[in-house]
Write an enzyme that holds these catalytic residues in place. Structure first.
Site, PDB file in Angstrom:
ATOM      1  N   ASP A   1      -0.451  43.952  -1.011  1.00 47.76           N
ATOM      2  CA  ASP A   1      -1.570  43.610  -1.869  1.00 47.76           C
ATOM      3  C   ASP A   1      -2.786  43.403  -0.960  1.00 47.76           C
ATOM      4  O   ASP A   1      -2.644  43.218   0.253  1.00 47.76           O
ATOM      5  CB  ASP A   1      -1.248  42.335  -2.651  1.00 47.76           C
ATOM      6  CG  ASP A   1      -2.440  41.800  -3.412  1.00 47.76           C
ATOM      7  OD1 ASP A   1      -3.084  42.584  -4.132  1.00 47.76           O
ATOM      8  OD2 ASP A   1      -2.751  40.604  -3.264  1.00 47.76           O
TER       9      ASP A   1
ATOM     10  N   CYS B   1       2.392  19.938   5.223  1.00 48.47           N
ATOM     11  CA  CYS B   1       2.953  18.953   6.145  1.00 48.47           C
ATOM     12  C   CYS B   1       2.832  17.553   5.542  1.00 48.47           C
ATOM     13  O   CYS B   1       2.238  17.361   4.474  1.00 48.47           O
ATOM     14  CB  CYS B   1       2.240  19.009   7.502  1.00 48.47           C
ATOM     15  SG  CYS B   1       0.491  18.564   7.417  1.00 48.47           S
TER      16      CYS B   1
END
Length: 728
Positions: free
Chosen positions: A447, A44
């Site tokens: 994963d 952000c």
């Protein structure tokens, strides 16, 4: 690298040589250092401000600029400042940072193609509005000289507008024709050119009908579709290029016992290199001197650092954690493991690029069909009427009314609507065909480290220790950069524990920390070092002289939403597989916890890619979800791929979709949205097909006026767009 000292300026104001002397000194002064860091955890504007503020406090940094889209910071600094000098300031602000080679990848990227399309779209839209105003007057009954004047004004507006705005279609069509092929841009270009050409002919003969409005409106609608399509692709870049940029650009080479900093490109097999704690391995090699621990998680997925001692092989990209090492290079340049991984990614990219989208399949059938219809209409009317002008006008009308405007919008409109919906749920779609491929998925491969788990160890048995033992352990762990020590420190601090008075604390690289407490030697580290047994769990052992060693046990914390996502995908009928480079015990424990029956442990990067390819060869449509360098080849080899925003830049670029939030919960919804999107795309193709079934006979029969052609084309485009918006 030392800065050249600038000579003092002349004290004599009248000395005309002073400015020239200073200019010469400035010219000889080294250029400023340009450093580029990857910031995978920023998300952000506040993150951007925090990083830039932290870097402003770093000595020698002149300026810094964060690129939020590419998650990078570009730093201008004094010549003697290196990435190692500024990374601690970024990490001190709470953000992960990795050096990128600024010569291997551009620090900034400009979307020239997007700006070009947007400019052409604006020109065609402005021209279409003006021509439509003139056409309304003609449709309202203008006749004779007034009608001809409006037609000529329309021509003056449309000719330059089309010549500029329709260039993308003209160029693509010409390229296809030169190659002896047809694509969707061939009928588009032919329709535009015929519309303008017949309109000019009609206007010069004072005819009643002109297609200027249809030609420019057609260009505008098709450019809208082309721009929407471009926006969905603009984020994607080459994963192999990103992998190359993650290589260490410089290394410290030992020459006659003296260190010298050299470019990695200058290294040769047999060179002895000094790798400092916290640095990444620049080449593949063998440790010749020193003890430390290696963080291999980005390359292999192993959560626990491994012992580094003389004789052990190391790979480019691994991180040296605790002690200085001397390594002898055994593979450099393109022969390193990191480059071989980049080659795997490049091969996988070329394989995945063979996917044929629904729009491409439609174009193969549609383009020749349109030309055949138009040609038959021309020949039929010429033979019937004997009037070339009538035959050409009707052929042009057929091309205009069948021009694939609705088809051109069918996919981009849906993709944009679906991308907007998923973005609000925390998923960024990077590839235009990703949704189509995601809708076909029947197998999901996860994963482990950093994907299903947070990638950070979590202390599990704090309550098993006395306060005294915790105080001693905290004192030993506080000064260590080892992940287990940092986790123990965090847990003890949260429990309100204060460190004991331990003196003479030293960290033994590769083994642990030791000190003296009340005259007794205390140690925190590996089991063998403290004289303890072995444990199948990830452990750090505390030994107090005269006492029995005790184990702090750790587990890799689950990522938010992991259990919900796996359960929802299984409930939807998808096969879920866990594939990791971590140890068998760790992978098996997580698979049992998440009720995953198929799993693979200790998998190397090429093993993952090979397994994905084997599943694909068996007919499976695989979704790969991963975050590390060891996942990049598998991410690219899969039918479609997703990586978290916390993944390293290379993994995010190799994937089709980026998970912006920390939770995995949106993944099942993404699969459902993709299935709905493909359904809408097929509905749009059906709408476009029915439009042609109704409109083509009218055009062939000569009943299609310019007004009907323009309205029909616009109606089909608007209908397709509104159907796409149902996804929102």
């Amino acid at each position: 690298m030392t800065a050249t000292m600038r000579p003092p300026a002349s004290a004599c104001p009248a000395c005309s040589a002073a400015p020239a002397a200073e200019a010469l000194a400035a010219a000889q002064e080294p250029v400023e250092a340009h450093i580029v860091l990857s910031l995978p955890t920023i998300h952000c504007a506040a993150c951007m401000a925090s990083v830039e503020r932290a870097l402003s406090d770093a000595p020698g940094v002149r300026s810094s600029r964060v690129n939020l889209t590419m998650k990078r910071v570009s730093i201008e600094a004094d010549p003697n400042v290196s990435a190692a000098d500024v990374i601690p300031f970024v990490e001190g602000a709470g953000y992960e940072a990795h050096e990128l080679d600024s010569t291997a990848i551009s620090a900034t990227a400009t979307d020239r193609a997007g700006r070009d399309l947007l400019m052409r779209l604006a020109v065609s839209g402005f021209a279409a509005m003006n021509v439509m105003l003139l056409s309304i007057a003609v449709w309202s009954g203008a006749e004779g000289a007034t009608r001809d004047l409006f037609h000529w004004i329309s021509a003056a507006i449309v000719l330059p507008a089309v010549a500029f705005s329709a260039q993308p279609f003209f160029k693509n069509a010409w390229t296809a024709l030169k190659a002896g092929a047809l694509n969707m841009d061939v009928p588009i270009s032919l329709a535009i050119l015929l519309a303008v050409g017949t309109s000019l002919w009609e206007t010069s003969l004072s005819g009643e009908h002109a297609y200027f409005d249809a030609a420019i409106a057609l260009t505008f609608f098709l450019l809208t579709g082309r721009y929407l399509d471009h926006r969905t692709r603009s984020v994607a870049r080459s994963a192999a290029e990103e992998l190359a940029a993650l290589e260490v650009p410089r290394a410290w080479r030992m020459v006659d016992g003296v260190e010298e900093q050299v470019s990695v490109s200058e290294l040769a097999i047999g060179d002895i290199l000094h790798v400092k704690p916290g640095a990444r391995m620049p080449v593949d090699g063998v440790i010749t001197e020193g003890s430390s621990e290696l963080d291999r998680s980005l390359l292999t997925g192993e959560t626990l650092p491994v012992l580094a001692e003389p004789g052990r092989d190391v790979s480019a990209g691994e991180v040296n954690l605790t002690g200085p090492l001397l390594i002898r290079a055994t593979a450099v340049g393109r022969d390193t493991s990191l480059h071989r991984m980049a080659d795997l990614v490049a091969v996988a990219e070329s394989g995945r690029s063979r996917y044929t989208s629904l729009a491409d399949k439609a174009a193969k059938l549609y383009a020749p069909g349109v030309h055949i219809l138009s040609a038959l209409a021309f020949v039929g009317w010429w033979l019937y009427s004997g009037d070339l002008r009538i035959a050409l006008n009707i052929a042009a009308a057929v091309l205009i009314i069948t021009c694939p405007c609705a088809l051109g919008l069918a996919v981009p409109a849906v993709t944009t609507a679906a991308s907007g919906r998923l973005f609000r749920k925390g998923l960024l779609i990077k590839d235009a065909t990703a949704l189509e491929r995601l809708a076909q998925v029947d197998t999901v491969v996860f994963d482990k480290t950093g994907t299903l788990t947070a990638g950070t160890p979590e202390l599990t048995n704090l309550q098993d220790f006395t306060r005294r033992d915790l105080e001693i352990a905290l004192a030993l762990a506080m000064g260590s950069a080892h992940p287990l020590s940092q986790s123990l420190t965090s847990a003890a601090r949260e429990a309100g524990i204060e460190p004991a008075e331990v003196t003479g604390i030293t960290e033994v690289p590769g083994f642990g920390s030791e000190g003296i407490w009340q005259g007794n030697r205390v140690r925190l580290g590996r089991a063998a070092w403290v004289g303890a047994g072995t444990s199948e769990m990830t452990s750090a052992w505390l030994s107090i002289q005269g006492g029995t060693p005790q184990a702090f046990t750790f587990t890799d914390r689950l990522r938010d939403g992991a259990e919900e996502a796996v359960a929802a995908l299984q409930a939807a009928g998808k096969r879920v597989i866990l594939m990791s480079g971590d140890t068998t015990a760790a992978v098996e424990a997580l698979a049992t916890r998440l009720n995953i029956t198929q799993w693979l442990a200790e998998a190397l990067p090429q093993d993952k890619a090979t397994r994905i390819q084997a599943l694909t060869d068996d007919g499976a449509k695989v979704l790969m979800v991963g975050d590390g360098l060891n996942d990049t080849a598998a991410l690219t080899a899969a039918h479609v791929s997703i990586s978290p925003a916390s993944a390293l830049d290379a993994a995010r670029v190799a994937s089709d979709i980026v998970l912006l939030g920390k939770s995995l919960a949106p993944l099942p919804d993404a699969a459902q949205t993709a299935e709905k999107a493909v359904k809408r795309i097929r509905e749009n193709f059906t709408i476009a097909s029915w439009y042609n079934i109704i409109a083509v006979p009218l055009a062939i029969a000569g009943l299609c006026s310019p007004l009907i052609a323009a309205l029909a084309m616009s109606a089909s485009s608007i209908t397709v767009s509104l159907n796409a918006l149902r996804l929102r």
